[in-house]
Design an enzyme around this catalytic site. Structure first.
Site, PDB file in Angstrom:
ATOM      1  N   HIS A 164      -5.272  -4.154  -4.017  1.00  0.00           N
ATOM      2  CA  HIS A 164      -6.222  -3.858  -5.091  1.00  0.00           C
ATOM      3  C   HIS A 164      -6.066  -4.809  -6.285  1.00  0.00           C
ATOM      4  O   HIS A 164      -6.961  -4.888  -7.125  1.00  0.00           O
ATOM      5  CB  HIS A 164      -6.103  -2.394  -5.544  1.00  0.00           C
ATOM      6  CG  HIS A 164      -4.912  -2.084  -6.410  1.00  0.00           C
ATOM      7  ND1 HIS A 164      -3.762  -1.512  -5.923  1.00  0.00           N
ATOM      8  CD2 HIS A 164      -4.696  -2.259  -7.730  1.00  0.00           C
ATOM      9  CE1 HIS A 164      -2.904  -1.333  -6.904  1.00  0.00           C
ATOM     10  NE2 HIS A 164      -3.441  -1.782  -8.020  1.00  0.00           N
ATOM     11  N   ASP A 194      -2.805  -1.143   1.148  1.00  0.00           N
ATOM     12  CA  ASP A 194      -2.805  -1.679  -0.217  1.00  0.00           C
ATOM     13  C   ASP A 194      -1.755  -2.779  -0.389  1.00  0.00           C
ATOM     14  O   ASP A 194      -1.080  -2.867  -1.410  1.00  0.00           O
ATOM     15  CB  ASP A 194      -2.574  -0.574  -1.252  1.00  0.00           C
ATOM     16  CG  ASP A 194      -2.938  -1.026  -2.677  1.00  0.00           C
ATOM     17  OD1 ASP A 194      -3.769  -1.945  -2.802  1.00  0.00           O
ATOM     18  OD2 ASP A 194      -2.385  -0.471  -3.642  1.00  0.00           O
ATOM     19  N   GLY A 268      -1.042  -2.993 -14.539  1.00  0.00           N
ATOM     20  CA  GLY A 268      -0.451  -4.334 -14.595  1.00  0.00           C
ATOM     21  C   GLY A 268       0.859  -4.415 -13.848  1.00  0.00           C
ATOM     22  O   GLY A 268       1.289  -5.485 -13.417  1.00  0.00           O
ATOM     23  N   ASN A 269       1.532  -3.248 -13.660  1.00  0.00           N
ATOM     24  CA  ASN A 269       2.760  -3.212 -12.872  1.00  0.00           C
ATOM     25  C   ASN A 269       2.481  -3.283 -11.376  1.00  0.00           C
ATOM     26  O   ASN A 269       3.395  -3.525 -10.579  1.00  0.00           O
ATOM     27  CB  ASN A 269       3.548  -1.932 -13.153  1.00  0.00           C
ATOM     28  CG  ASN A 269       4.413  -2.012 -14.385  1.00  0.00           C
ATOM     29  OD1 ASN A 269       4.096  -1.443 -15.410  1.00  0.00           O
ATOM     30  ND2 ASN A 269       5.513  -2.751 -14.300  1.00  0.00           N
ATOM     31  N   SER A 270       1.237  -3.029 -10.969  1.00  0.00           N
ATOM     32  CA  SER A 270       0.902  -3.006  -9.551  1.00  0.00           C
ATOM     33  C   SER A 270       1.311  -4.305  -8.869  1.00  0.00           C
ATOM     34  O   SER A 270       0.989  -5.394  -9.348  1.00  0.00           O
ATOM     35  CB  SER A 270      -0.600  -2.791  -9.370  1.00  0.00           C
ATOM     36  OG  SER A 270      -0.975  -1.504  -9.775  1.00  0.00           O
ATOM     37  N   LEU A 324     -11.204   5.374  16.909  1.00  0.00           N
ATOM     38  CA  LEU A 324     -11.744   6.270  17.920  1.00  0.00           C
ATOM     39  C   LEU A 324     -13.083   5.761  18.445  1.00  0.00           C
ATOM     40  O   LEU A 324     -13.455   6.026  19.589  1.00  0.00           O
ATOM     41  CB  LEU A 324     -11.893   7.668  17.328  1.00  0.00           C
ATOM     42  CG  LEU A 324     -12.130   8.838  18.284  1.00  0.00           C
ATOM     43  CD1 LEU A 324     -11.069   8.864  19.382  1.00  0.00           C
ATOM     44  CD2 LEU A 324     -12.118  10.150  17.505  1.00  0.00           C
ATOM     45  N   GLY A 325     -13.810   5.020  17.606  1.00  0.00           N
ATOM     46  CA  GLY A 325     -15.088   4.469  18.035  1.00  0.00           C
ATOM     47  C   GLY A 325     -16.251   5.402  17.784  1.00  0.00           C
ATOM     48  O   GLY A 325     -17.227   5.394  18.530  1.00  0.00           O
ATOM     49  N   MET A 330     -17.129  15.034   7.668  1.00  0.00           N
ATOM     50  CA  MET A 330     -16.411  16.302   7.708  1.00  0.00           C
ATOM     51  C   MET A 330     -17.338  17.448   7.337  1.00  0.00           C
ATOM     52  O   MET A 330     -18.157  17.335   6.424  1.00  0.00           O
ATOM     53  CB  MET A 330     -15.235  16.276   6.746  1.00  0.00           C
ATOM     54  CG  MET A 330     -14.035  15.496   7.233  1.00  0.00           C
ATOM     55  SD  MET A 330     -13.308  16.149   8.774  1.00  0.00           S
ATOM     56  CE  MET A 330     -13.006  17.862   8.327  1.00  0.00           C
TER      57      MET A 330
END
Length: 427
Positions: A164, A194, A268-270, A324-325, A330
Site C-alpha cells: 500500500h 501487503d 509513514g511507519n508502514s 475456486l473459479g 455473501m
C-alpha cells in the site's frame, strides 16, 4: 499509497472600521487615534528591520521551478530545487535476474540466568544497529504524494516495504539515512499480503538482520523504526512490547494474521521494521487501528513474509495462489432468513477454466469448506487461502432448483480442485 493532505486554511477576514463606541474626555483633546497609529507604525518598522537583518545574515536565494513557480530560500542552499521530485518513474518489472533469500536467525540460546546478558541489546544499541538499514520512501503520482518506510534487504539495493506504500505510484524515491536519494523501481508487489520489493541502483548498503518471528512471545521487547508524518522525522524510534501474536485482523475482505505491539506506529511507519531485543527484524510494520486509539499497532511476521518476498524477487508476483473459479456474493443473515436458505456464498458465475465448472452451478450456495461454516467473505477467503493451487477441498453446497416453490433444496458435498489464480486473469 497513503495520501496525506497537509494544506492550510486562512483565518476569516477581520474588517477594521470606525468604532460605534465614542469616548468622551472632559476638557481634554482626543489624541487616542493618533497615538495608536504611531505605535502601530513603530511595531511594523521594528518587524521589517528585524526581518531584513535576519535575511542579510542568513543569505537568500530565489529558486525557479520547471513549472514556473518560484521559491525563496533563506539560509544554506545546496543547489537543489525544493520542487525536485524523482526524475524517472518506477519501471514495473517481472521479478529480477537476481536470486535472494532471507535468513531468519534464532535468538541466542539462554546459557545462564535470564537476568544476565544473553546477547540482548539496549535500545540505544538497537537504534544504532538498525537505523542505517531503514529508509524513507517518497511516492507520488499525477494527483497526490505520500510517505512510507522500507527495510534494506540486500547490500545491492533490494528493499522491502508495504504494497500500500507504493501502490499506484508513478515516482518512487528512496532516501537513505545519510540523506542520499535514489529513484526506485518495483521488483514485485502483492496486495493480498501487503508486501512489496523495490530496488535502487546502489552497492554496499547496510542490510538488516532478520529474525525468527515464531520465537516471539507476549511481553517481549519490541522496537519500531520508521518515518512518521514527514521526512524530517526519518529514523524515529519507539519502544514497546509484543502485545499479542497470531492476531487475526480483517482488512479488505481478508484476514491477516499479524503481530500486535504497543510500540507507537504512525502514518509513514508502514514498511518499516519491528525489531526484537537482539536487533533482528521480526516484523514489517503495516497498520495502526484507528486514530482514536493508542497502542494498537500491527506488523506482518517475518516468517510469513519470507516466502512471499522471495517469490516477489524471483517472479515479480506470488505464484500458485488458490482460486475456486467462481464469482458471487455473501448472503447476510437477513437475506438468508427472508429467502429461507442457509447462510453462505451465493454463486453467480462459474468460470469454464475451473474445476468447479463440472459440479457447481449459478444459484448454488456454498455453506462450508472442509466442514467449516462460511459466515462471511473474510472467513471464506481465509479457509480457501490455507491451501495452494492443485489442492482438493470439500465444499458443502445448498442447491434449490426452484426458489419460487415451497419445496426445500438439497445439500450436496462436492470435491473441487483449486486452480492457479493466474488462469482467471488470462480469461
Amino acid at each position: 499509497m497513503a495520501n496525506e493532505d497537509y494544506g492550510w486554511k486562512p483565518d476569516d477576514q477581520i474588517s477594521f472600521g470606525q468604532s460605534d463606541i465614542n469616548f468622551h474626555v472632559k476638557k481634554r483633546k482626543q489624541n487616542g487615534p493618533v497615538i495608536a497609529l504611531s505605535v502601530l507604525c513603530a511595531v511594523l518598522l521594528l518587524i521589517v528591520g528585524v526581518g531584513a537583518l535576519y535575511v542579510s545574515l542568513q543569505g537568500v536565494a530565489i529558486v525557479p521551478g520547471s513549472d514556473g513557480r518560484i521559491a525563496i530560500v533563506i539560509g544554506k542552499n545546496d543547489g537543489g530545487s525544493p520542487f525536485d521530485v524523482a526524475q524517472n518513474g518506477p519501471n514495473n518489472i517481472e521479478g529480477t535476474t537476481l536470486t535472494a533469500s532471507i535468513k531468519l536467525e534464532d535468538p541466542p540460546p539462554l546459557t545462564t540466568s535470564p537476568v544476565e546478558s544473553n546477547g540482548s541489546l539496549s535500545t540505544r544499541e538497537i537504534a544504532a544497529k538498525v537505523r542505517p538499514s531503514v529508509v524513507g520512501i517518497l511516492v507520488s503520482d499525477r494527483y497526490s504524494s505520500g510517505l512510507g518506510s522500507g527495510i534494506i534487504m540486500t547490500e545491492n539495493g533490494l528493499i522491502i516495504t508495504n504494497h500500500h506504500v507504493i501502490d499506484g505510484a508513478t515516482n518512487i524515491t528512496v532516501v537513505l539515512e545519510s540523506g542520499e536519494r535514489y529513484t526506485a523501481t518495483v521488483v514485485g508487489s502483492d496486495e493480498q499480503s501487503d508486501l512489496a520489493v523495490i530496488r535502487i541502483e546502489a552497492e554496499n548498503l547496510p542490510a538488516a538482520t532478520f529474525g525468527n518471528s515464531d520465537a516471539m512471545q507476549v511481553g517481549d521487547r519490541a522496537i519500531a523504526i520508521g518515518t512518521p508524518f514527514d521526512l524530517s522525522l526519518m529514523g524515529t524510534t519507539t519502544q514497546g512490547i509484543i502485545s499479542a501474536i497470531n492476531r487475526d485482523i480483517v482488512y479488505d475482505n481478508r484476514i491477516m494474521t499479524l503481530i500486535q505491539t504497543d510500540a507507537t506506529i504512525n502514518p509513514g511507519n508502514s514498511g518499516g521494521p519491528l525489531v526484537n531485543e537482539y536487533g533482528q527484524v521480526i516484523g514489517i510494520n503495516s497498520m495502526k487501528i484507528g486514530q482514536q486509539f493508542e497502542g494498537l499497532g500491527f506488523a506482518i511476521p517475518m516468517n510469513t513474509a519470507k516466502e512471499i518476498i522471495e517469490e516477489l524477487i524471483t517472479h515479480g508476483r506470488v505464484t500458485g495462489k488458490p482460486a475456486l473459479g467462481i464469482s458471487g456474493r455473501m448472503l447476510n443473515a437477513a437475506t438468508a432468513a427472508a429467502n429461507n436458505v442457509p447462510l453462505g456464498l451465493y454463486v453467480s458465475e462459474v468460470y469454464p477454466v475451473s474445476n468447479a465448472y463440472k459440479n457447481i452451478r449459478p444459484g448454488d450456495i456454498i455453506t462450508k469448506i472442509n466442514g467449516e461454516d462460511i459466515t462471511d467473505m473474510p472467513t471464506f477467503n481465509k479457509l480457501k487461502n490455507q491451501h495452494k493451487a492443485g489442492d482438493t477441498i470439500k465444499l458443502t453446497i445448498y442447491r434449490d432448483i426452484n426458489f419460487y416453490d415451497d419445496l426445500p433444496g438439497v445439500t450436496l458435498e462436492i470435491n473441487v480442485t483449486l486452480i492457479d489464480e493466474d488462469l482467471l486473469t488470462e480469461q
